[in-house]
Enzyme design. Structure first.
Site, PDB file in Angstrom:
ATOM      1  N   CYS A  82     -74.482 -20.414 -20.553  1.00 47.11           N
ATOM      2  CA  CYS A  82     -74.704 -19.184 -21.299  1.00 47.11           C
ATOM      3  C   CYS A  82     -73.504 -18.831 -22.194  1.00 47.11           C
ATOM      4  O   CYS A  82     -73.251 -19.527 -23.152  1.00 47.11           O
ATOM      5  CB  CYS A  82     -75.065 -18.091 -20.309  1.00 47.11           C
ATOM      6  SG  CYS A  82     -76.334 -17.013 -20.934  1.00 47.11           S
ATOM      7  N   ARG A 109     -76.722 -16.255 -30.633  1.00 48.64           N
ATOM      8  CA  ARG A 109     -76.442 -15.351 -29.509  1.00 48.64           C
ATOM      9  C   ARG A 109     -77.610 -14.376 -29.319  1.00 48.64           C
ATOM     10  O   ARG A 109     -78.209 -13.916 -30.288  1.00 48.64           O
ATOM     11  CB  ARG A 109     -75.139 -14.577 -29.756  1.00 48.64           C
ATOM     12  CG  ARG A 109     -73.924 -15.492 -29.803  1.00 48.64           C
ATOM     13  CD  ARG A 109     -72.653 -14.702 -29.964  1.00 48.64           C
ATOM     14  NE  ARG A 109     -72.486 -13.739 -28.885  1.00 48.64           N
ATOM     15  CZ  ARG A 109     -71.833 -12.593 -28.999  1.00 48.64           C
ATOM     16  NH1 ARG A 109     -71.298 -12.248 -30.156  1.00 48.64           N
ATOM     17  NH2 ARG A 109     -71.713 -11.788 -27.963  1.00 48.64           N
ATOM     18  N   HIS A 173     -78.735 -19.553 -16.082  1.00 48.09           N
ATOM     19  CA  HIS A 173     -77.723 -19.338 -15.041  1.00 48.09           C
ATOM     20  C   HIS A 173     -78.086 -20.064 -13.741  1.00 48.09           C
ATOM     21  O   HIS A 173     -78.642 -19.450 -12.826  1.00 48.09           O
ATOM     22  CB  HIS A 173     -77.622 -17.837 -14.722  1.00 48.09           C
ATOM     23  CG  HIS A 173     -76.907 -17.051 -15.769  1.00 48.09           C
ATOM     24  ND1 HIS A 173     -75.581 -16.720 -15.684  1.00 48.09           N
ATOM     25  CD2 HIS A 173     -77.350 -16.533 -16.933  1.00 48.09           C
ATOM     26  CE1 HIS A 173     -75.218 -16.024 -16.746  1.00 48.09           C
ATOM     27  NE2 HIS A 173     -76.288 -15.896 -17.528  1.00 48.09           N
ATOM     28  N   GLU A 175     -76.238 -20.850 -11.349  1.00 52.23           N
ATOM     29  CA  GLU A 175     -75.454 -20.339 -10.199  1.00 52.23           C
ATOM     30  C   GLU A 175     -76.157 -19.177  -9.485  1.00 52.23           C
ATOM     31  O   GLU A 175     -75.782 -18.831  -8.365  1.00 52.23           O
ATOM     32  CB  GLU A 175     -74.046 -19.928 -10.657  1.00 52.23           C
ATOM     33  CG  GLU A 175     -73.940 -18.601 -11.400  1.00 52.23           C
ATOM     34  CD  GLU A 175     -74.426 -18.661 -12.848  1.00 52.23           C
ATOM     35  OE1 GLU A 175     -74.882 -19.730 -13.297  1.00 52.23           O
ATOM     36  OE2 GLU A 175     -74.335 -17.618 -13.522  1.00 52.23           O
TER      37      GLU A 175
HETATM   38  N1  GLN Z   1     -75.213 -12.554 -24.688  1.00 49.33           N
HETATM   39  C1  GLN Z   1     -73.989 -13.106 -24.158  1.00 49.33           C
HETATM   40  C2  GLN Z   1     -73.081 -13.552 -25.317  1.00 49.33           C
HETATM   41  O1  GLN Z   1     -73.509 -13.616 -26.431  1.00 49.33           O
HETATM   42  C3  GLN Z   1     -74.244 -14.250 -23.218  1.00 49.33           C
HETATM   43  C4  GLN Z   1     -75.040 -13.771 -22.004  1.00 49.33           C
HETATM   44  C5  GLN Z   1     -74.805 -14.548 -20.770  1.00 49.33           C
HETATM   45  O2  GLN Z   1     -73.819 -15.268 -20.611  1.00 49.33           O
HETATM   46  N2  GLN Z   1     -75.685 -14.345 -19.824  1.00 49.33           N
HETATM   47  O3  GLN Z   1     -71.951 -13.839 -25.087  1.00 49.33           O
END
Ligand code: GLN
Length: 208
Positions: A82, A109, A173, A175
């Site tokens: 992410c 993003r 994610h 984890e």
């Molecule tokens: N939206 C976050 C970003 O742009 C990332 C979100 C996440 O790591 N769950 O950094």
């Protein structure tokens, strides 16, 4: 005695504790990375999810941007999830921001919408068990993948798990799920790449 590989987990912000627990459940050792000396001696690296702009700010404040970049370019195994994946992408949009550029991908993003649109989705993959899901939280969307980058899983048509060399990166994610196959995959890759070195270090220590 065999020393298990040591995985450094960037711990400036975000979901580093769950990554540590997941890696430890696979028998790997972990170390929280907060400043440059913490990087010494790690066998692998995790860049967790969180907020990539905050991570960028803190990497600068802690003097970690340069040292982390040097370690990343040594080719050690990396799992980036992410926000961590955003830090590695060659091109970041919405808005554009600084990144290490290690992975030949373009990421947008929050490309799946905001918190309201977050959730778990079934992934399509030939390397993960059938029915594997990924939890997406304000996740980045991969909109372009370079030819030297392999797509390991998709959500619909979108690539969401990619690999280039020793770098594995996910939009979701792993984890957050106990024993997620992506953590297992990474742990196996770390052992395959570092197992010999870790054993050799231990033997050398035993002989010293
Ligand atoms: N939206 C976050 C970003 O742009 C990332 C979100 C996440 O790591 N769950 O950094």
């Amino acid at each position: 005695m065999v020393t298990e590989p040591l995985v450094g987990v960037l711990a400036l912000q975000g979901d580093f504790l769950d990554h540590e627990a997941a890696l430890q459940a696979h028998g790997l050792r972990t170390r929280q990375l907060r400043s440059a000396p913490d990087l010494v001696g790690i066998d692998a690296l995790v860049l967790p999810g969180g907020e990539s702009t905050t991570m960028l700010t803190l990497l600068g404040v802690e003097g970690l941007w340069g040292p982390l970049g040097e370690v990343l370019h040594t080719g050690l195994p990396v799992l980036a999830t992410c926000a961590g994946m955003i830090l590695l992408a060659e091109r970041v949009e919405n808005p554009s921001q600084r990144s290490y550029g290690l992975l030949p991908i373009t990421v947008v993003r929050n490309g799946y919408g905001r918190q309201l649109h977050s959730g778990s989705f079934v992934l399509q993959s030939e390397v993960l068990p059938r029915g594997t899901t990924g939890t997406f939280i304000r996740a980045p969307r991969i909109t372009a993948v370079g030819s030297d980058c392999t797509v390991l899983a998709r959500r619909g048509d979108d690539p969401v798990l990619v690999q280039k060399g020793a770098v594995l990166a996910a939009c979701f994610h792993p984890e957050l799920q106990e024993d997620h196959p992506v953590t297992a995959l990474f742990a196996a890759q770390v052992r395959a790449r570092c197992g010999g070195a870790a054993v050799a270090t231990t033997r050398a220590q035993a002989l010293a």
